[in-house]
Scaffold this active site. Sequence first.
Site, PDB file in Angstrom:
ATOM      1  N   HIS A   1     -19.561  22.280  15.210  1.00 52.00           N
ATOM      2  CA  HIS A   1     -20.816  21.461  14.503  1.00 52.00           C
ATOM      3  C   HIS A   1     -21.240  20.329  14.817  1.00 52.00           C
ATOM      4  O   HIS A   1     -20.112  19.362  15.057  1.00 52.00           O
ATOM      5  CB  HIS A   1     -20.602  21.746  12.934  1.00 52.00           C
ATOM      6  CG  HIS A   1     -20.599  22.912  12.345  1.00 52.00           C
ATOM      7  ND1 HIS A   1     -20.046  23.553  10.957  1.00 52.00           N
ATOM      8  CD2 HIS A   1     -21.399  24.004  12.815  1.00 52.00           C
ATOM      9  CE1 HIS A   1     -20.425  24.635  11.095  1.00 52.00           C
ATOM     10  NE2 HIS A   1     -21.267  25.358  11.763  1.00 52.00           N
TER      11      HIS A   1
ATOM     12  N   CYS B   1     -18.119  18.083   5.771  1.00 53.48           N
ATOM     13  CA  CYS B   1     -18.376  19.420   5.755  1.00 53.48           C
ATOM     14  C   CYS B   1     -18.402  19.970   4.359  1.00 53.48           C
ATOM     15  O   CYS B   1     -18.716  20.936   3.797  1.00 53.48           O
ATOM     16  CB  CYS B   1     -16.904  20.180   6.486  1.00 53.48           C
ATOM     17  SG  CYS B   1     -17.151  20.261   8.358  1.00 53.48           S
TER      18      CYS B   1
ATOM     19  N   ASP C   1     -17.396   4.665  67.891  1.00 53.60           N
ATOM     20  CA  ASP C   1     -17.032   3.628  68.994  1.00 53.60           C
ATOM     21  C   ASP C   1     -18.215   3.820  70.233  1.00 53.60           C
ATOM     22  O   ASP C   1     -18.683   4.943  70.590  1.00 53.60           O
ATOM     23  CB  ASP C   1     -15.759   3.984  69.829  1.00 53.60           C
ATOM     24  CG  ASP C   1     -14.629   3.592  68.786  1.00 53.60           C
ATOM     25  OD1 ASP C   1     -14.906   2.622  67.939  1.00 53.60           O
ATOM     26  OD2 ASP C   1     -13.712   4.286  68.962  1.00 53.60           O
TER      27      ASP C   1
ATOM     28  N   MET D   1     -17.323  19.024  58.894  1.00 56.26           N
ATOM     29  CA  MET D   1     -18.010  19.180  57.516  1.00 56.26           C
ATOM     30  C   MET D   1     -19.292  18.614  57.345  1.00 56.26           C
ATOM     31  O   MET D   1     -20.166  19.078  56.769  1.00 56.26           O
ATOM     32  CB  MET D   1     -16.892  18.730  56.589  1.00 56.26           C
ATOM     33  CG  MET D   1     -17.510  18.623  55.180  1.00 56.26           C
ATOM     34  SD  MET D   1     -16.230  18.229  53.728  1.00 56.26           S
ATOM     35  CE  MET D   1     -16.305  16.436  54.270  1.00 56.26           C
TER      36      MET D   1
ATOM     37  N   ASP E   1      -7.784  28.144  62.036  1.00 56.71           N
ATOM     38  CA  ASP E   1      -7.644  26.984  63.137  1.00 56.71           C
ATOM     39  C   ASP E   1      -8.807  27.335  64.047  1.00 56.71           C
ATOM     40  O   ASP E   1      -9.181  28.569  64.640  1.00 56.71           O
ATOM     41  CB  ASP E   1      -6.362  26.926  63.867  1.00 56.71           C
ATOM     42  CG  ASP E   1      -6.469  26.108  65.070  1.00 56.71           C
ATOM     43  OD1 ASP E   1      -5.816  25.056  64.978  1.00 56.71           O
ATOM     44  OD2 ASP E   1      -6.911  26.746  66.237  1.00 56.71           O
TER      45      ASP E   1
END
Length: 704
Positions: free
Chosen positions: A168, A264, A603, A636, A679
């Site tokens: 509530h 209440c 790099d 990813m 893998d």
Amino acid sequence: MGTPIRILMCPPDHYEVDYVINPWMEGNVHKSSHDRAKEQWHQLHAVIKDHVDVELVSPQKGWPDMVFTANAGLVLGDTVVLSRFYHEERQGEEPHFKAWFEAQGFTVHELPKDLPFEGAGDALLDREGRWLWAGYGFRSELDSHAYLAEWLDIEVLSLHLVDQRFYHLDTCFCPLAGGYLLYYPPAFDAYSNRLIEMRVPAEKRIVVGDADADVFACNAVNLDQIVIMNRASDDLKERLAAVGFQVQETPLTEFLKAGGAAKCLTLRITEPVREDVHAQVGVQNRVIHLQGHLLDSGLINRALDVITEGGGSFQVLNFDLGAQRQSTSKAEIRVSAPSLEIMNEIMGQLIDLGSIDPPEDLSDAILVPVQQTGVAPDDFYVSTIYPTEVRVKGDWIRLQGQRMDGTIAVTQSPTGPVAHCKLIRDLAVGDSVAVGSAGIRTVRKVADRDRAKSEEFTFMGSGVSSERKVELVVERIAWDLRQIRDRGGKVVVVAGPVVIHTGGSQHLAELIRQGYVQALLGGNAIAVHDIEQAMLGTSLGVDMKQGVSVRGGHRHHLRAINTVRSHGNIANTVNAGVIQSGIFYECVHHHVPFSLAGSIRDDGPLPDTKMDLIAAQEDYSRLLQGADMILMLSSMLHSIGVGNMTPAGVKLVCVDINPAVVTKLSDRGSVESVGVVTDVGLFLSLLVQQLQTLTTPYQTKGAH
């Protein structure tokens, strides 16, 4: 505003924890002390009566929770909205409270019987009388808020409760005099917390911690500068005192066993009406249709979860269950949301699931002109991977250039309106962009919608494939690759440097040599290490044949970069005979286009690497056009980026040793996706072996 305060209470003559309808009752059935409960109630009654008048409603045998009079209804002026209890264990209280209110001369409003609303337990007036805070999520339905606004002529602010312990609103939220607020933010969703912060200045927000929340410090009775509660920490009492409030503690532990405390047990029945405040409600309603194998595919459950988890509410208006297993079912659902913003978010997800507006509610899309190049209008619709149509002047127009996370831009052509999926940065003044969710639908076959969760990544049912399951996946992928190649289709490979490190370079090179790859996407690293291996036999300075580090090998990748830079680009280096093997050697010799997207960690970089991110995205998008399959090999960021650019209908194969990457790609919702946790070097080796067992002949272009 000087009306004397009157509080309604109900003696605990029949109070007992007889059942479980909230988490606090669990483990406490028949474990409350009736004598101690009476003692605690009378102490609360005495404390309140020292400050204001208290009225009593007669307790009724068989209704032990009638003692919690906050749930009798919601009072404003001489009007009361009677509660409609969610649980049948309390529904018998309704006629007794109704009779009391009518006897006192209140105008009583009753909600429809199937629309739960639990009175001042879930609806709390701002103590300045400016608006009504109304909770929903566990005991009260969002749709009740529109009735409250109309009957009480007041603005209603809807708050979504998300922690079942605080079922509530009054268990975690207490408006105080002077515009202050005592509350527990974790009980609400993000939208509700933002709404609270927009309405209540920071200096008037008094946040309680876990310890105070757990003893219902927010379930307090505020009488001007007095705050009556079960218990409060010294810190909370000090913070309340600092802004002018005095805390009076009175133990209510017996009532906590039933999930209630001071608030209440009370209902304020003198709530003055402000003449300058009138009805406003942000609740939005839409009716949607769903069709398909709604039960066995789980589609109906996903749709309802989208609504409730998104902060909305629903009512199933009609459900036509198919008579046979092969029959489709139909559902008509009324969706409610606390604001237009939340409704648009929910509808966007429901559209993805294939929901449509009923025919009688169809309307054109809302198109708003772009005012500034590269800036979309507010509330613009965000596109998905699924084929989408937009309704313009009564006609449905297919969206061109479908991709995820774009806008729907409509322009005029000599033959009529044209809809394109445009990234925000590509919007131009003169484009009209679809906002909201009206007049937009995804075009998905019923079978596709039904398979959306049951088939995608089925080879990954437990998240990690066994070796045999990997072989089964490879057999399927090999078959698809051969079919695509032989019909002149297009396969795009997205690869990361792990392909090189795991010994997969020779296998990917073989796929390119045999005509299975029509485009290659990656970053600077895969090219650098592939070329390093081709020139120096190492990858990241590790001898790829012996698996040991080479003295000075950490400099090898820089030597490879420098060599390519001296020749101008990768193709020139290959044509000069410096690179004589590897992935990029095969790409150059077999005219397979590639695109390398750079990053801050690169790099060199290689001359071919695009360090302009937007240019790289556009080049990726160009090479992805017309793809039949995309192989995502241990990369990813590049894989997720490609997934967002790819429309539904393109087969995706995501291979990574990290299950989180596979899961991330599955979240895009493509029916045609396969995930393999293994893998990548092993996967490519198995794939080449499997392709060698197939007997379909391969003809190079121009061969006879």
